[in-house]
Design a protein around this motif. Structure first.
Motif, PDB file in Angstrom:
ATOM      1  N   THR A   3       3.788  -0.010   9.759  1.00 13.89           N
ATOM      2  CA  THR A   3       4.532  -0.842   8.829  1.00 13.89           C
ATOM      3  C   THR A   3       3.876  -2.197   8.630  1.00 13.89           C
ATOM      4  O   THR A   3       3.122  -2.673   9.459  1.00 13.89           O
ATOM      5  CB  THR A   3       5.975  -1.061   9.323  1.00 13.89           C
ATOM      6  N   SER A   4       4.225  -2.800   7.509  1.00 12.27           N
ATOM      7  CA  SER A   4       3.637  -4.089   7.136  1.00 12.27           C
ATOM      8  C   SER A   4       4.404  -5.239   7.763  1.00 12.27           C
ATOM      9  O   SER A   4       5.613  -5.172   7.956  1.00 12.27           O
ATOM     10  CB  SER A   4       3.666  -4.235   5.615  1.00 12.27           C
ATOM     11  N   GLY A  25      -0.202  -6.588  11.688  1.00  9.03           N
ATOM     12  CA  GLY A  25      -0.982  -7.115  10.578  1.00  9.03           C
ATOM     13  C   GLY A  25      -1.053  -6.121   9.442  1.00  9.03           C
ATOM     14  O   GLY A  25      -0.341  -5.117   9.413  1.00  9.03           O
ATOM     15  N   GLU A  26      -1.935  -6.394   8.488  1.00  2.31           N
ATOM     16  CA  GLU A  26      -2.065  -5.551   7.306  1.00  2.31           C
ATOM     17  C   GLU A  26      -3.221  -4.561   7.408  1.00  2.31           C
ATOM     18  O   GLU A  26      -3.548  -3.893   6.449  1.00  2.31           O
ATOM     19  CB  GLU A  26      -2.234  -6.426   6.060  1.00  2.31           C
ATOM     20  N   TRP A 130       4.648   0.182   4.383  1.00  3.50           N
ATOM     21  CA  TRP A 130       3.307   0.516   4.850  1.00  3.50           C
ATOM     22  C   TRP A 130       2.434  -0.737   4.848  1.00  3.50           C
ATOM     23  O   TRP A 130       2.681  -1.693   4.109  1.00  3.50           O
ATOM     24  CB  TRP A 130       2.677   1.578   3.953  1.00  3.50           C
ATOM     25  N   THR A 131       1.390  -0.710   5.647  1.00  5.13           N
ATOM     26  CA  THR A 131       0.447  -1.819   5.641  1.00  5.13           C
ATOM     27  C   THR A 131      -0.413  -1.771   4.384  1.00  5.13           C
ATOM     28  O   THR A 131      -0.515  -0.736   3.709  1.00  5.13           O
ATOM     29  CB  THR A 131      -0.485  -1.764   6.863  1.00  5.13           C
ATOM     30  N   ASP A 132      -1.065  -2.876   4.100  1.00  2.65           N
ATOM     31  CA  ASP A 132      -1.956  -2.911   2.942  1.00  2.65           C
ATOM     32  C   ASP A 132      -3.092  -1.906   3.098  1.00  2.65           C
ATOM     33  O   ASP A 132      -3.513  -1.267   2.124  1.00  2.65           O
ATOM     34  CB  ASP A 132      -2.534  -4.322   2.762  1.00  2.65           C
ATOM     35  N   PRO A 750      -4.677 -11.927   4.177  1.00  2.00           N
ATOM     36  CA  PRO A 750      -3.493 -12.478   3.506  1.00  2.00           C
ATOM     37  C   PRO A 750      -2.310 -12.747   4.429  1.00  2.00           C
ATOM     38  O   PRO A 750      -1.320 -13.309   3.982  1.00  2.00           O
ATOM     39  CB  PRO A 750      -3.145 -11.384   2.504  1.00  2.00           C
ATOM     40  N   GLU A 751      -2.409 -12.328   5.690  1.00  2.48           N
ATOM     41  CA  GLU A 751      -1.248 -12.496   6.563  1.00  2.48           C
ATOM     42  C   GLU A 751      -0.779 -13.940   6.614  1.00  2.48           C
ATOM     43  O   GLU A 751       0.436 -14.215   6.562  1.00  2.48           O
ATOM     44  CB  GLU A 751      -1.585 -12.008   7.976  1.00  2.48           C
TER      45      GLU A 751
END
Length: 787
Positions: A3-4, A25-26, A130-132, A750-751
């Motif tokens: 997960t994001s 993180g992403e 979801w993550t990037d 971008p975090e």
């Protein structure tokens, strides 16, 4: 699916404390423990070769990947790397490539597909968790998709219906300025020209772009000082300079092909001074991969003769100190200054000299974070060099005083006539493939009357004259309800813009959001009431139109324009080129337009013929762009023609800003990892900084950590204080010690964009302050574990 952490930033009036859980993180999910070990190997070299091999194997591109390596950045039928904007070799180099360019191209050429099955199986709400990395890792988009509010799913839609939806929403607006047309730097020149033409015929100059967040300060400063918004140096100047100053650039990751120029400069005896709070890999040594003998012998070449670790934002004080030293030297050595150049070609020198003389060394030391001896070393390098080139990137421009700092760079160059001759001049490093071409070809929310007059005459439209909105203004407009439609040509706006939560809220208030993309990303999931995803061809793919195979052009950092021709069959038969998508939107929005949109798409030469009439420097475009190396857009300032009000190069006499953090504040800089390109994240590693399996981190000076009771490797909470007094927090980040000046910190975008408030932009350039975030860092409520 991992997960994001995107929406976990907290915006409150009081700092937040975590419960001790590490933040996600992403990047890709991993169960591996994070680690940190100093990287002592040369930049590029075998580390890059191993990385490229792993990427090709992971993406199953062992055939097309090597093919692309021998087509990328090649004259006469090659395609331009969609990564950075470093200029192509002019001497026939067959491997004019880099590790990150290959990553970028391979990521685009992946055999994975994000088709209708993906969107049928997963709702937008689920995808948003979801993550990037996970989103982009689904592969290439295959057909247009429209959001269904009732089901919370994207569903297939025909191109005709998609264009009709865009046209009907834009025509329904009671003011064209309620629409915004964003551009990412990958958009080619022909599509760029059509995009701004469509927006201006529609009636708005709301043309924000990624440059608003990166080099806006550079363009405004160079325009004020020299009458041109671009650097004057070219690759030949890099090859003949006696001294190179590289400021605020992480070249090994963000412009890796610069390593070739730095290694060659060192071999010929040039002085190379790196100025950066962090000593990055490009400021040490390298093995250039296409130098096969050096690779075989593991023979590295130094890429620096002096490293100066300024405090964040301290570049201007260093430059002012160097200028002060040169001016002081001129009292005993008249040749220290080029008085003939100053008298003939500049204005404002006496005021600037008085300012330098009046600035005390103690203040210069305090603001730069350097000793007087360090500053004098740099000044000596500058004074002894006959030809000096100064290059810079976002470490200089993304500050409150970015415009003043870039103007100070020009001031220093003017003192010794380092302009208008070989081996000298200003040379900003643009970070994205065609971001400079975007501005040249009309993506500008503040167009000049001369540009608009010519566009009107050539294209038969009546363009609006009022300035439009930039990136910061568009986000604010979405919040106020004065921007109702957002169209994004490429990029990942929701993650690239500052204040992630605030930007997302603005996008969700839109009536319609449209994203033209090659892959699924976060911005598609943070959408308006109505939303479209329009898939386009990638830079590597063949673009067949009615009159045959088409090529597009790009402009690099040093104003060279050349053609790019795709090599690969498109990822899907349902993809359209960016020019075709723009033409489809334009016709649906402006059904009575006299602009020949359809004819333009049949043959891009027709677009270029119009551009040749409308744009300065593009005369005889179709012939010149087909020359072996393309052509260079004329730079008047390089010829000592200054399009300033005085007709001369203008010295700036700006006051020195106070950049020393107050109390227990740190100045945090957002940055990219080595395994990242803009918002695209390939892994959780950052090889050159010695970091593995970790993105949610903050790098700090060890003494700053001790004074705050922070153990290296432990979890911390980071609270940023915005200009307007509001606070934003990220919790559960891991603090790592790093060689940097006291009072400085750094972490990944971008975090960490979540820490940058909507009010945190420069009053000089309206650029978000991504290298100047005021933060406090404190231990989390957890145990510690050193990586």
């Amino acid at each position: 699916m991992a997960t994001s952490d995107t929406d976990k930033a907290v915006t409150e009036n009081e700092p937040q404390r975590s419960t001790g859980a590490p933040a996600g993180g992403e990047g890709p999910p991993t169960e591996k423990q994070p680690s940190q070990r100093a990287y002592h190997h040369p930049a590029a070299g075998w580390g890059a070769a191993k990385s490229v091999t792993r990427v090709l194997m992971r993406e199953h591109e062992l055939i097309d990947g090597p093919r692309a390596i021998f087509k990328m950045n090649h004259e006469g039928g090659g395609f331009d790397c969609p990564g950075c904007a470093w200029p192509d070799d002019t001497k026939g180099l067959k491997l004019d490539i880099c590790e990150n360019g290959i990553k970028h191209v391979t990521w685009e050429m992946t055999p994975k597909r994000a088709g209708r099955e993906l969107f049928a199986a997963h709702s937008v709400s689920e995808l948003a968790t979801w993550t990037d990395f996970a989103l982009e890792d689904q592969g290439r988009l295959t057909e247009p998709m429209v959001y269904n509010e009732e089901t919370d799913h994207y569903e297939p839609v025909t191109w005709k219906a998609a264009f009709e939806l865009i046209g009907s929403e834009l025509r329904a607006l009671d003011d064209p300025n309620k629409a915004a047309f964003y551009t990412s730097g990958r958009l080619g020149n022909e599509a760029t020209f059509l995009y701004q033409l469509m927006a201006r015929e529609y009636g708005t100059n709301n043309l924000p772009d990624c440059s608003n967040m990166c080099h806006e300060a550079s363009g405004r400063a160079l325009q004020a000082s020299l009458g041109t918004g671009k650097g004057t140096a070219d690759l030949a100047d890099w090859e003949s300079a006696d001294a190179l100053f590289i400021m605020g650039v992480n070249a090994a990751s963000n412009a890796p092909r610069m390593l070739t120029a730095l290694a060659e400069a060192y071999r010929r005896g040039a002085q190379i001074v790196h100025v950066n709070p962090l000593i990055e890999a490009a400021a040490t040594r390298t093995i250039v991969p296409h130098e096969f003998v050096d690779m075989a012998l593991f023979k590295s070449t130094r890429t620096s003769t002096l490293n100066l670790q300024v405090r964040a934002g301290g570049d201007m004080a260093l430059l002012r100190g160097m200028a002060k030293a040169v001016i002081d030297e001129s009292t005993s050595d008249p040749k220290a200054l080029d008085r003939e150049f100053i008298d003939r070609h500049t204005q404002g020198f006496e005021e600037y000299r008085a300012l330098c003389e009046a600035t005390p060394w103690q203040e210069l030391e305090r603001q730069s974070g350097l000793t007087r001896a360090d500053i004098l070393k740099a000044a000596e390098v500058y004074s002894r060099a006959d030809r000096t080139l100064i290059s810079w990137c976002l470490g200089v421009s993304q500050h409150e005083h970015g415009v003043d700092t870039v103007r100070e760079i020009v001031n220093l160059l003017l003192l010794r006539g380092n302009l208008g001759r070989e081996g000298a001049g200003p040379s900003p490093v643009r970070g994205h493939s065609n971001v400079q071409g975007n501005r040249t070809c009309g993506i500008d929310h503040r167009p000049t009357p001369e540009f608009l007059d010519r566009l009107a005459d050539v294209c038969g439209i009546d363009p609006p004259r009022a300035h439009g909105l930039d990136t910061v203004g568009v986000v604010e407009g979405m919040h106020r309800g004065t921007v109702k439609v957002f169209v994004g040509m490429g990029g990942n706006f929701a993650m690239a813009a500052p204040d992630t939560k605030y930007t997302a809220e603005g996008l969700r208030r839109c009536e319609l959001t449209v994203h033209v993309s090659t892959k699924l990303n976060r911005s598609h999931l943070i959408h308006g009431r109505k939303a479209l995803i329009l898939p386009c061809l990638g830079r590597t793919e063949k673009d067949h139109q009615r009159r045959g195979l088409q090529a597009t052009s790009v402009e690099d950092s040093m104003s060279m324009v050349h053609l790019s021709l795709g090599m690969k069959r498109p990822a899907s038969p349902h993809l359209l080129s960016e020019p075709a998508i723009i033409a489809g939107m334009a016709r649906a929005t402006l059904p009575d337009s006299a602009v020949p949109w359809e004819q333009y798409i049949e043959d891009y030469d027709r677009i270029r013929d119009t551009m040749a009439q409308a744009l300065d420097g593009f005369e005889d475009f179709n012939r010149r762009v087909r020359l072996p190396l393309g052509f260079r857009i004329k730079q008047p300032a390089r010829e000592l023609v200054f399009l300033t009000p005085s007709g001369r190069a203008e010295f700036s006499a700006a006051a020195l800003p106070d950049v020393v953090p107050q109390d227990d504040m740190l100045v945090l800089q957002t940055m990219r990892s080595h395994d990242q390109w803009n918002t695209t994240i390939y892994s959780d590693d950052d090889r050159y900084r010695g970091i593995k399996n970790l993105r949610t981190l903050v790098l700090m000076n060890r003494a700053d950590m001790r004074s705050r009771g922070i153990i290296p490797g432990s979890l911390v909470d980071i609270t940023a204080t915005s200009k307007d007094g509001s606070k934003r927090s990220l919790t559960g980040y891991r603090a790592l010690s790093y060689d940097m000046p006291r009072g400085c910190a750094a972490g990944y975008m971008p975090e960490m964009n979540a820490l940058i408030g909507a009010a945190d932009y420069s009053t000089q350039s309206a650029q978000p302050l991504m290298k100047n975030v005021k933060v406090r860092v404190a231990p989390s409520d957890s145990g510690t574990s050193s990586p």
